[in-house]
Design a protein around this motif. Structure first.
Motif, PDB file in Angstrom:
ATOM      1  N   ALA A 128      69.660  42.361   0.121  1.00  0.00           N
ATOM      2  CA  ALA A 128      71.117  42.432  -0.044  1.00  0.00           C
ATOM      3  C   ALA A 128      71.522  41.987  -1.448  1.00  0.00           C
ATOM      4  CB  ALA A 128      71.811  41.576   1.018  1.00  0.00           C
ATOM      5  N   LYS A 129      70.889  40.946  -1.953  1.00  0.00           N
ATOM      6  CA  LYS A 129      71.181  40.485  -3.312  1.00  0.00           C
ATOM      7  C   LYS A 129      70.789  41.541  -4.340  1.00  0.00           C
ATOM      8  CE  LYS A 129      70.819  35.595  -2.197  1.00  0.00           C
ATOM      9  NZ  LYS A 129      69.998  34.367  -2.310  1.00  0.00           N
ATOM     10  N   ALA A 130      69.639  42.176  -4.153  1.00  0.00           N
ATOM     11  CA  ALA A 130      69.211  43.227  -5.076  1.00  0.00           C
ATOM     12  C   ALA A 130      70.196  44.393  -5.076  1.00  0.00           C
ATOM     13  CB  ALA A 130      67.803  43.701  -4.724  1.00  0.00           C
ATOM     14  N   LEU A 131      70.831  44.638  -3.937  1.00  0.00           N
ATOM     15  CA  LEU A 131      71.816  45.707  -3.830  1.00  0.00           C
ATOM     16  C   LEU A 131      73.212  45.269  -4.270  1.00  0.00           C
ATOM     17  CD1 LEU A 131      70.738  47.359  -0.460  1.00  0.00           C
ATOM     18  CD2 LEU A 131      70.444  48.267  -2.792  1.00  0.00           C
TER      19      LEU A 131
ATOM     20  N   ARG B 244      62.074  49.299   5.319  1.00  0.00           N
ATOM     21  CA  ARG B 244      62.701  50.498   5.857  1.00  0.00           C
ATOM     22  C   ARG B 244      64.189  50.177   5.987  1.00  0.00           C
ATOM     23  NH1 ARG B 244      59.860  53.221  10.523  1.00  0.00           N
ATOM     24  NH2 ARG B 244      60.021  51.186  11.488  1.00  0.00           N
ATOM     25  N   LEU B 245      65.008  50.938   5.291  1.00  0.00           N
ATOM     26  CA  LEU B 245      66.457  50.735   5.340  1.00  0.00           C
ATOM     27  C   LEU B 245      67.083  51.815   6.204  1.00  0.00           C
ATOM     28  CD1 LEU B 245      67.263  49.958   1.584  1.00  0.00           C
ATOM     29  CD2 LEU B 245      66.520  48.394   3.392  1.00  0.00           C
ATOM     30  N   SER B 246      68.145  51.440   6.897  1.00  0.00           N
ATOM     31  CA  SER B 246      68.893  52.383   7.711  1.00  0.00           C
ATOM     32  C   SER B 246      70.376  52.050   7.570  1.00  0.00           C
ATOM     33  CB  SER B 246      68.447  52.292   9.180  1.00  0.00           C
ATOM     34  OG  SER B 246      68.704  50.993   9.688  1.00  0.00           O
ATOM     35  N   GLY B 247      71.224  52.894   8.122  1.00  0.00           N
ATOM     36  CA  GLY B 247      72.658  52.615   8.157  1.00  0.00           C
ATOM     37  C   GLY B 247      73.246  52.295   6.794  1.00  0.00           C
ATOM     38  N   ARG B 248      74.083  51.286   6.768  1.00  0.00           N
ATOM     39  CA  ARG B 248      74.804  50.909   5.537  1.00  0.00           C
ATOM     40  C   ARG B 248      73.851  50.489   4.423  1.00  0.00           C
ATOM     41  NH1 ARG B 248      78.203  52.245   2.160  1.00  0.00           N
ATOM     42  NH2 ARG B 248      79.304  50.594   1.098  1.00  0.00           N
ATOM     43  N   ALA B 249      72.763  49.813   4.736  1.00  0.00           N
ATOM     44  CA  ALA B 249      71.810  49.398   3.697  1.00  0.00           C
ATOM     45  C   ALA B 249      71.239  50.620   2.994  1.00  0.00           C
ATOM     46  CB  ALA B 249      70.702  48.548   4.294  1.00  0.00           C
ATOM     47  N   ARG B 250      70.897  51.636   3.760  1.00  0.00           N
ATOM     48  CA  ARG B 250      70.353  52.869   3.173  1.00  0.00           C
ATOM     49  C   ARG B 250      71.408  53.558   2.306  1.00  0.00           C
ATOM     50  NH1 ARG B 250      66.932  57.136   6.550  1.00  0.00           N
ATOM     51  NH2 ARG B 250      65.778  57.893   4.777  1.00  0.00           N
ATOM     52  N   GLU B 251      72.648  53.608   2.796  1.00  0.00           N
ATOM     53  CA  GLU B 251      73.733  54.235   2.035  1.00  0.00           C
ATOM     54  C   GLU B 251      73.942  53.542   0.695  1.00  0.00           C
ATOM     55  OE1 GLU B 251      77.190  54.077   4.528  1.00  0.00           O
ATOM     56  OE2 GLU B 251      76.287  55.358   6.064  1.00  0.00           O
ATOM     57  N   VAL B 252      74.002  52.222   0.705  1.00  0.00           N
ATOM     58  CA  VAL B 252      74.230  51.466  -0.530  1.00  0.00           C
ATOM     59  C   VAL B 252      73.059  51.666  -1.492  1.00  0.00           C
ATOM     60  CG1 VAL B 252      74.506  49.142  -1.511  1.00  0.00           C
ATOM     61  CG2 VAL B 252      75.773  49.794   0.543  1.00  0.00           C
ATOM     62  N   ALA B 253      71.839  51.640  -0.985  1.00  0.00           N
ATOM     63  CA  ALA B 253      70.667  51.860  -1.837  1.00  0.00           C
ATOM     64  C   ALA B 253      70.736  53.242  -2.490  1.00  0.00           C
ATOM     65  CB  ALA B 253      69.383  51.698  -1.029  1.00  0.00           C
ATOM     66  N   GLU B 254      71.109  54.250  -1.727  1.00  0.00           N
ATOM     67  CA  GLU B 254      71.234  55.601  -2.282  1.00  0.00           C
ATOM     68  C   GLU B 254      72.341  55.671  -3.330  1.00  0.00           C
ATOM     69  OE1 GLU B 254      71.676  58.125   1.152  1.00  0.00           O
ATOM     70  OE2 GLU B 254      69.540  57.980   1.654  1.00  0.00           O
TER      71      GLU B 254
ATOM     72  N   GLY C  69      71.160  54.374  -6.530  1.00  0.00           N
ATOM     73  CA  GLY C  69      70.063  55.118  -7.134  1.00  0.00           C
ATOM     74  C   GLY C  69      68.684  54.536  -6.889  1.00  0.00           C
ATOM     75  N   VAL C  70      68.540  53.718  -5.837  1.00  0.00           N
ATOM     76  CA  VAL C  70      67.247  53.092  -5.544  1.00  0.00           C
ATOM     77  C   VAL C  70      66.295  54.150  -4.989  1.00  0.00           C
ATOM     78  CG1 VAL C  70      66.035  51.347  -4.183  1.00  0.00           C
ATOM     79  CG2 VAL C  70      68.316  50.854  -5.123  1.00  0.00           C
ATOM     80  N   LYS C  71      65.113  54.215  -5.591  1.00  0.00           N
ATOM     81  CA  LYS C  71      64.086  55.161  -5.154  1.00  0.00           C
ATOM     82  C   LYS C  71      62.874  54.459  -4.551  1.00  0.00           C
ATOM     83  CE  LYS C  71      66.185  58.705  -7.044  1.00  0.00           C
ATOM     84  NZ  LYS C  71      67.080  59.461  -6.238  1.00  0.00           N
ATOM     85  N   GLU C  72      62.672  53.200  -4.924  1.00  0.00           N
ATOM     86  CA  GLU C  72      61.478  52.474  -4.488  1.00  0.00           C
ATOM     87  C   GLU C  72      61.776  50.982  -4.452  1.00  0.00           C
ATOM     88  OE1 GLU C  72      56.750  52.411  -5.777  1.00  0.00           O
ATOM     89  OE2 GLU C  72      58.219  53.346  -7.098  1.00  0.00           O
ATOM     90  N   TRP C  73      61.065  50.294  -3.568  1.00  0.00           N
ATOM     91  CA  TRP C  73      61.213  48.840  -3.426  1.00  0.00           C
ATOM     92  C   TRP C  73      59.868  48.157  -3.624  1.00  0.00           C
ATOM     93  CZ3 TRP C  73      65.646  46.151  -2.806  1.00  0.00           C
ATOM     94  CH2 TRP C  73      66.786  46.863  -2.410  1.00  0.00           C
TER      95      TRP C  73
ATOM     96  N   VAL D 250      62.616  43.757  -5.387  1.00  0.00           N
ATOM     97  CA  VAL D 250      62.946  44.463  -6.620  1.00  0.00           C
ATOM     98  C   VAL D 250      63.219  45.919  -6.263  1.00  0.00           C
ATOM     99  CG1 VAL D 250      62.167  45.122  -8.927  1.00  0.00           C
ATOM    100  CG2 VAL D 250      61.479  42.906  -7.972  1.00  0.00           C
ATOM    101  N   ALA D 251      64.414  46.379  -6.602  1.00  0.00           N
ATOM    102  CA  ALA D 251      64.817  47.759  -6.370  1.00  0.00           C
ATOM    103  C   ALA D 251      64.628  48.536  -7.667  1.00  0.00           C
ATOM    104  CB  ALA D 251      66.279  47.815  -5.929  1.00  0.00           C
TER     105      ALA D 251
END
Length: 137
Positions: free
Chosen positions: A59-62, A85-95, A98-102, A118-119
């Motif tokens: 969450a901090k990285a995002l 593995r991100l889903s829901g709101r976490a996945r949306e925020v990562a997208e 522009g996060v492609k890898e963790w 690290v995102a």
């Protein structure tokens, strides 16, 4: 590719162990897969604490609070190495960010569980993560 965000968090293993003793905590915070994994380990509370710290670090990285994302929308898989593995709101925020890898690192020591997330990805255009943008020290 560039670093989009970094998050670091520590969780007190004893505090997490006490929370696990309360009805419903484990089910509200951890996915079924996380619960099964942690319960299969020799010292489950250390693994639960590390996963709790990882959720906070992600969450901090995002750039958000973990409650804004939903605790179960951030799932830690395995341990060698741990994966996300991100889903829901976490996945949306990562997208959106522009996060492609963790990259995720977990450890426990002296009653503490530590997580570093690290995102990596493509920074969104016009954002504070562009070179020269934002207010650094």
């Amino acid at each position: 590719m560039r670093v989009v965000g970094v998050g670091l968090d520590a969780a007190d293993v004893g505090r997490v162990a006490r929370a696990l003793a309360r009805a419903g905590f484990e089910e509200r915070v951890f996915t079924e897969g996380e619960r099964a994994y942690c319960r299969s380990r020799g010292v489950p509370e250390e693994h639960f604490a590390a996963r709790f710290a990882a959720k906070e670090a992600v969450a901090k990285a995002l750039g958000t609070g973990v409650l804004a994302l939903g605790l179960k929308s951030i799932e830690v898989l395995g341990s060698a190495p741990p994966r996300l593995r991100l889903s829901g709101r976490a996945r949306e925020v990562a997208e959106e960010r522009g996060v492609k890898e963790w990259f995720l690192s977990l450890t426990t020591e002296a009653g503490l569980a530590l997580a570093l997330a690290v995102a990596v990805g493509d920074a969104p255009s016009g954002g504070a993560s562009e070179p020269g943008a934002g207010g650094g020290l």
